[in-house]
Scaffold this active site. Structure first.
Site: not given
Ligand code: FCB
Length: 451
Positions: A74, A118, A164, A290, A292, A359
């Site tokens: 990607r 992006h 995002e 995405n 985290y 992500e």
């Molecule tokens: C996300 C972003 C990516 C990168 C990661 C760690 O929020 O999409 O560009 O910075 O975090």
């Protein structure tokens, strides 16, 4: 090592974005984006001027992907490379670069997933309309999408409109932590709505230009928990969830913005055209997620309109252990269970959409030891999140691919180059790459698939 097992046609990839890796910021007709302007404004900031130099050499990284056994990639297209003024004149050299990149990926049997925005808004559109604060920019985005898809759509079938939109709107226009570093709640909502409008307009144009395209959007989804059991914090967490997550999810999947958030911010509403919500909620082929970590919300009186604050992200406070949970070097709690819960939540609440994890990954303090980087914390991180994803797939989540953020260390926005997310280490002086232990682990994990 027991490796997480995924279905036979599962995609294993890494994700990157143009400004974070390309460099070559002022060559071959590329004009500045808001990130060039922002990083050049202060001598103390790292810039993307050189980054990982992939504008001049992408082959090294494609070879690495191939060695690691990755079958998809990607990346994003830089809008100001293709349309230096954001609209109007197309820059042939900019398009040629992505053309060569796609061909080189296909030679190695790596499936390209292309993100169209992006965060690198052309500065010219920022100057003319305030970027996505202007409704016009939604239409210019759709025009740009069509230009790219007409050129690459014979070979690229997987398209992601936006990356995002919350982060671009909130970090860029409300909290001032990202370019263009504004603090304006009115602008925040305009940028949020116009990004989604641009997304919807682009979906139609992409499909027209490439009838067998598969089109999606990438959202960052962050589970929000109440800080305490008090009714005030529980109510605050609901509004926070709507602000971060369901504003975007419901806009796209239900064609409406959620209450009470939406009525709480009624004084800030942008103009919503009669067809806007229908355009925004056009059916998609997939949702990019995405993921985290999670955040904790509590009720506060001093936050205008929103009346909540979140504490989960300890913003770059570094690696530490809080309440028994490790935190990454970018201040995020390591929380794999959240990925399982999120995937099951999407199954339950949004009719089990076709998903890619676009992500997931972690920054830790890495040291080059000879030619090796022993990043055992990243290995443990990936193992935990991949186990959670595999578990969710076994329980019926409609997940078809996993893109690790990121292939190489790169420019981590306002945190610069000190924050390393790669499974491949970059020496920024020599631009040499060193596969980290996590990269070797990914290779073994892919080789170890028995399905
Ligand atoms: C996300 C972003 C990516 C990168 C990661 C760690 O929020 O999409 O560009 O910075 O975090």
């Amino acid at each position: 090592m027991t490796v997480p097992q995924f279905p036979r046609d599962f995609l294993f990839g890494t994700a990157t974005s143009a400004y974070q890796i390309e460099g070559g910021w002022n060559v071959d007709g590329r004009r500045p984006s808001i990130w060039d302007t922002y990083t050049h404004a202060s001598p103390r900031r790292d810039t993307g001027d050189m980054a990982c130099n992939t504008y001049h050499d992408f082959q090294t990284d494609i070879n690495l992907m191939s060695v690691l056994g990755l079958n998809s990639y990607r990346f994003s297209v830089a809008w100001p490379r293709v349309l230096p003024e954001g609209r109007g004149q197309v820059n042939a050299k900019g398009l040629d670069y992505y053309d060569r990149l796609v061909d080189a990926l296909l030679v190695k049997n790596i499936r390209p997933f292309v993100t169209l925005f992006h965060w690198d808004m052309p500065q010219a559109l920022q100057d003319a309309f305030g970027g996505f604060a202007g409704r016009e920019t939604a239409s210019y985005f759709a025009d740009y999408a069509e230009v790219v898809v007409r050129r690459l759509g014979d070979r690229v079938k997987d398209w992601i409109t936006l990356n995002e939109p919350w982060e671009h709107a909130a970090l860029g226009h409300l909290l001032g932590e990202h370019a263009p570093a504004h603090h304006n709640p009115w602008t925040y909502l305009k940028v949020a709505h116009h990004q989604l409008l641009g997304h919807g307009l682009a979906v139609e144009r992409i499909r027209a230009a490439c009838p067998d395209a598969r089109v999606g959007i990438t959202l960052s989804l962050t589970p929000i928990l109440p800080k305490t059991d008090s009714p005030q914090d529980v109510a605050a967490a609901k509004v926070a969830d709507q602000f971060f997550n369901t504003f975007y999810l419901d806009g796209i999947y239900k064609g409406q913005y959620p209450d009470p958030f939406w009525s709480q911010v009624r004084w800030l509403h942008p103009h919503i055209g009669a067809d806007d919500m229908q355009v925004i909620s056009r059916p998609l082929d997939f949702l990019g997620v995405n993921f985290y970590s999670r955040e904790y919300a509590r009720a506060v009186w001093w936050m205008p309109f929103l009346r909540f604050w979140v504490d989960g992200d300890l913003s770059a406070s570094g690696e530490k252990v809080v309440n028994g949970m490790p935190f990454t070097a970018s201040g995020r709690e390591v929380y794999p269970q959240g990925l399982y819960d999120l995937l099951m939540y999407l199954k339950r609440e949004y009719n089990n959409p076709f998903l890619y994890l676009t992500e997931n990954g972690a920054a830790f303090t890495d040291h080059l030891d000879g030619e090796r980087v022993h990043d055992e914390k990243r290995v443990a991180y990936l193992q935990g999140y991949m186990d959670a994803a595999a578990h969710a797939v076994r329980d019926g989540a409609n997940l078809h691919g996993y893109f690790i953020w990121s292939l190489t260390d790169n420019f981590e926005w306002s945190l610069g180059y000190g924050t390393r997310f790669g499974i491949v280490y970059v020496d920024y002086v020599t631009q040499r790459r060193y596969v980290k232990d996590s990269g070797l682990w990914v290779k073994e994990m892919i080789c170890g698939q028995t399905g």
